[in-house]
Write an enzyme that holds these catalytic residues in place. Structure first.
Site, mmCIF file in Angstrom:
data_model
loop_
_atom_site.group_PDB
_atom_site.id
_atom_site.type_symbol
_atom_site.label_atom_id
_atom_site.label_comp_id
_atom_site.label_asym_id
_atom_site.label_seq_id
_atom_site.Cartn_x
_atom_site.Cartn_y
_atom_site.Cartn_z
ATOM 1 N N THR A 4 33.245 -58.573 -15.766
ATOM 2 C CA THR A 4 33.163 -59.281 -14.486
ATOM 3 C C THR A 4 32.468 -60.635 -14.597
ATOM 4 O O THR A 4 32.877 -61.601 -13.950
ATOM 5 C CB THR A 4 32.443 -58.394 -13.454
ATOM 6 O OG1 THR A 4 33.001 -57.083 -13.495
ATOM 7 C CG2 THR A 4 32.591 -58.964 -12.053
ATOM 8 N N HIS B 73 40.109 -55.866 -17.869
ATOM 9 C CA HIS B 73 40.084 -56.888 -16.808
ATOM 10 C C HIS B 73 39.101 -57.964 -17.263
ATOM 11 O O HIS B 73 37.885 -57.771 -17.196
ATOM 12 C CB HIS B 73 39.630 -56.250 -15.490
ATOM 13 C CG HIS B 73 39.502 -57.221 -14.347
ATOM 14 N ND1 HIS B 73 40.368 -57.206 -13.269
ATOM 15 C CD2 HIS B 73 38.617 -58.209 -14.102
ATOM 16 C CE1 HIS B 73 40.010 -58.153 -12.411
ATOM 17 N NE2 HIS B 73 38.948 -58.781 -12.894
ATOM 18 N N HIS C 62 37.533 -61.962 -17.475
ATOM 19 C CA HIS C 62 37.337 -63.269 -16.857
ATOM 20 C C HIS C 62 37.142 -64.314 -17.953
ATOM 21 O O HIS C 62 36.780 -63.989 -19.077
ATOM 22 C CB HIS C 62 36.137 -63.252 -15.906
ATOM 23 C CG HIS C 62 36.426 -62.569 -14.602
ATOM 24 N ND1 HIS C 62 36.570 -63.259 -13.422
ATOM 25 C CD2 HIS C 62 36.637 -61.262 -14.305
ATOM 26 C CE1 HIS C 62 36.841 -62.401 -12.438
ATOM 27 N NE2 HIS C 62 36.881 -61.182 -12.950
ATOM 28 N N HIS D 257 55.217 -84.963 -38.488
ATOM 29 C CA HIS D 257 55.633 -83.725 -37.813
ATOM 30 C C HIS D 257 57.105 -83.794 -37.432
ATOM 31 O O HIS D 257 57.866 -82.851 -37.658
ATOM 32 C CB HIS D 257 54.794 -83.508 -36.542
ATOM 33 C CG HIS D 257 53.375 -83.156 -36.821
ATOM 34 N ND1 HIS D 257 52.604 -82.442 -35.936
ATOM 35 C CD2 HIS D 257 52.559 -83.417 -37.883
ATOM 36 C CE1 HIS D 257 51.384 -82.285 -36.430
ATOM 37 N NE2 HIS D 257 51.335 -82.873 -37.604
#
Length: 320
Positions: free
Chosen positions: A118, A146, A148, A246
């Site tokens: 959290t 979950h 953050h 590139h």
């Protein structure tokens, strides 16, 4: 009644019952039951510090609230998931109590135990270690993550948790969320589907993965905000090539500088002409628009020199 959706289960979200009320008489839980969704997700505390300070109740009362809330929804045949708020902080400070919280919900029949970072401060190595330990008590097929993004690790933490056993990933489109945001599903989905570490083990199939770029940009458009040019997989710069070295290699084989084919996620390759460009950039742009010219034609070098000279005094052709 909720709309019928082919691949989606709408979930009603709330929190565990309040101390001093029975689960049957808690107004918040009653509203969830009346929502008629087949799945219910409740958030509850799993860090003893929060139980003491934020809730101001005893640790035993918090466990009772989790138990009775879970029992109510399982009895009513809901797919019940328990979001263990602050689980990783709680586990690091008091692993026994944090485990008691999630084990209480699991023992009452919770289908999913979701481990929540959290505050967003847990790092991938810590997530991997903790989820591995938890999976010895609760099967991985019942665990979720979950994350953050407060340390820019929400996606990494989610992937680490899956490797350690978790099988549900919570997140949001484009990582939207409070503070620094949540785990970005637009990055997670193609990684889970396309990268061998996951695809070989989990056989995840998403037929509409080509719509990811469109989905991401549509949400930004609805919110009237600029898309992140450097967003992984779907950003306009995700497959943009600027340096002449590139571009020369990409023109021979895109795999030299691209980890996936951009079309797989609905994105496109973009060759940019700038002060870092080489002849290959000019030739790629001319070919794109059907202009045929020999690469050794002096006009190509003249054009390249002109671009570089003008960029030196402040002009920009990156988006031209």
């Amino acid at each position: 009644n909720p709309p019928k959706l082919d691949n989606t289960i709408l979930t009603a979200f709330g929190m565990t019952k309040k101390t001093g009320r029975s689960a049957e008489n808690d107004p918040g839980l009653s509203a969830l039951l009346n929502s008629k969704t087949s799945a219910i997700c409740l958030v509850g505390k799993s860090w003893d510090f929060h139980v003491d300070v934020a809730l101001g109740i005893t640790k035993e009362e918090n466990l009772e609230n989790i138990k009775e809330s879970a029992k109510l929804f399982v009895k009513n045949k809901k797919e019940f998931m328990f979001d263990a708020e602050h689980f990783f902080d709680g586990y690091q400070k008091n692993p026994e109590y944090a485990l008691n919280c999630i084990k209480t919900a699991y023992d009452e029949g919770a289908r999913w135990i979701v481990l929540c970072d959290t505050n967003g401060g847990t790092l991938p190595n810590e997530v991997g270690e903790i989820v591995s330990q938890v999976s010895k008590k609760i099967p991985g097929k019942n665990l979720g993550i979950h994350a953050h993004n407060d340390t820019e690790n929400a996606v990494a933490n989610s992937l680490t948790a899956v490797l350690a056993g978790a099988r549900q990933v919570q997140g949001t489109i484009n990582g939207l969320g409070e503070r620094c945001g949540n785990a970005n599903l637009i990055s997670l989905i193609p990684t889970l589907v396309l990268k061998k570490s996951f695809s070989d083990n989990f056989k995840i199939k998403i037929n509409k993965i080509k719509t990811l770029t469109e989905c991401s940009r549509l949400l930004d458009e609805i919110l009237n905000r600029k898309s992140n040019r450097r967003a992984a997989y779907v950003g306009p710069s995700a497959f943009a090539h600027k340096g002449g070295l590139h571009v020369s290699a990409v023109s021979k084989d895109p795999k030299t500088y691209e980890h996936i084919d951009p079309s797989v996620v609905g994105n496109v390759r973009n060759i940019i002409v700038s002060d870092q460009a080489g002849k290959s950039n000019i030739m790629s742009r001319l070919n794109k628009y059907g202009i045929k010219i020999d690469k050794n034609d002096p006009k190509v070098q003249t054009l390249l020199n002109e671009v570089k000279d003008r960029e030196f005094i402040g002009y920009s052709y990156d988006g031209a």
